[in-house]
Motif scaffolding. Structure first.
Motif, PDB file in Angstrom:
ATOM      1  N   GLU A   1       2.615  -5.258  -7.636  1.00 24.61           N
ATOM      2  CA  GLU A   1       3.523  -4.378  -6.897  1.00 24.61           C
ATOM      3  C   GLU A   1       4.242  -3.429  -7.844  1.00 24.61           C
ATOM      4  O   GLU A   1       4.476  -2.268  -7.504  1.00 24.61           O
ATOM      5  N   ALA A   2       4.584  -3.898  -9.035  1.00 27.02           N
ATOM      6  CA  ALA A   2       5.252  -3.045 -10.021  1.00 27.02           C
ATOM      7  C   ALA A   2       4.341  -1.898 -10.455  1.00 27.02           C
ATOM      8  O   ALA A   2       4.796  -0.757 -10.592  1.00 27.02           O
ATOM      9  N   GLU A   3       3.059  -2.177 -10.663  1.00 25.14           N
ATOM     10  CA  GLU A   3       2.111  -1.129 -11.055  1.00 25.14           C
ATOM     11  C   GLU A   3       1.938  -0.104  -9.945  1.00 25.14           C
ATOM     12  O   GLU A   3       1.886   1.107 -10.203  1.00 25.14           O
ATOM     13  N   VAL A   4       1.855  -0.579  -8.696  1.00 23.33           N
ATOM     14  CA  VAL A   4       1.701   0.330  -7.553  1.00 23.33           C
ATOM     15  C   VAL A   4       2.927   1.232  -7.441  1.00 23.33           C
ATOM     16  O   VAL A   4       2.802   2.452  -7.260  1.00 23.33           O
ATOM     17  N   SER A   5       4.115   0.650  -7.577  1.00 23.49           N
ATOM     18  CA  SER A   5       5.350   1.442  -7.494  1.00 23.49           C
ATOM     19  C   SER A   5       5.425   2.464  -8.614  1.00 23.49           C
ATOM     20  O   SER A   5       5.801   3.621  -8.393  1.00 23.49           O
ATOM     21  N   LYS A   6       5.054   2.059  -9.821  1.00 22.62           N
ATOM     22  CA  LYS A   6       5.086   2.978 -10.966  1.00 22.62           C
ATOM     23  C   LYS A   6       4.134   4.148 -10.740  1.00 22.62           C
ATOM     24  O   LYS A   6       4.482   5.300 -10.991  1.00 22.62           O
TER      25      LYS A   6
ATOM     26  N   ALA B   1       3.141   5.333  -7.889  1.00 22.93           N
ATOM     27  CA  ALA B   1       3.683   6.173  -6.818  1.00 22.93           C
ATOM     28  C   ALA B   1       4.757   7.108  -7.363  1.00 22.93           C
ATOM     29  O   ALA B   1       4.791   8.293  -7.010  1.00 22.93           O
ATOM     30  N   ILE B   2       5.614   6.579  -8.219  1.00 20.40           N
ATOM     31  CA  ILE B   2       6.660   7.415  -8.825  1.00 20.40           C
ATOM     32  C   ILE B   2       6.027   8.497  -9.688  1.00 20.40           C
ATOM     33  O   ILE B   2       6.427   9.666  -9.632  1.00 20.40           O
ATOM     34  N   GLU B   3       5.026   8.129 -10.477  1.00 21.55           N
ATOM     35  CA  GLU B   3       4.336   9.110 -11.313  1.00 21.55           C
ATOM     36  C   GLU B   3       3.682  10.198 -10.463  1.00 21.55           C
ATOM     37  O   GLU B   3       3.707  11.376 -10.824  1.00 21.55           O
TER      38      GLU B   3
ATOM     39  N   HIS C   1       0.861  -1.183   0.000  1.00 17.34           N
ATOM     40  CA  HIS C   1       0.000   0.000   0.000  1.00 17.34           C
ATOM     41  C   HIS C   1       0.897   1.232   0.000  1.00 17.34           C
ATOM     42  O   HIS C   1       1.755   1.368   0.858  1.00 17.34           O
ATOM     43  N   LYS C   2       0.719   2.094  -0.974  1.00 16.28           N
ATOM     44  CA  LYS C   2       1.477   3.346  -1.032  1.00 16.28           C
ATOM     45  C   LYS C   2       0.495   4.490  -0.900  1.00 16.28           C
ATOM     46  O   LYS C   2      -0.622   4.430  -1.411  1.00 16.28           O
ATOM     47  N   TYR C   3       0.932   5.523  -0.190  1.00 13.20           N
ATOM     48  CA  TYR C   3       0.050   6.659   0.053  1.00 13.20           C
ATOM     49  C   TYR C   3       0.866   7.935   0.140  1.00 13.20           C
ATOM     50  O   TYR C   3       2.051   7.923   0.455  1.00 13.20           O
TER      51      TYR C   3
END
Length: 51
Positions: A20-25, A27-29, A2-4
């Motif tokens: 997890e890769a989509e969530v990280s991408k 978050a970076i965006e 979970h990223k917030y």
């Protein structure tokens, strides 16, 4: 996972069906677009129930 965002209400999670890769991408965006700080936490693994 979970990223917030620590500065607005943005959030993204693998519990929504994303990898997890989509969530990280995402978050970076969000960071690149807004400059906001993004934090994360690991979600517990799903529980498997055997009947």
């Amino acid at each position: 996972m979970h990223k917030y965002c620590l500065e607005c209400e943005w959030q993204c999670s693998t519990s929504d069906g994303r990898t997890e890769a989509e969530v990280s991408k995402q978050a970076i965006e969000h960071f690149v677009k807004t400059g906001h700080t993004v934090d994360s936490l690991r979600l517990p693994p799903p529980t498997v129930r055997l009947n």
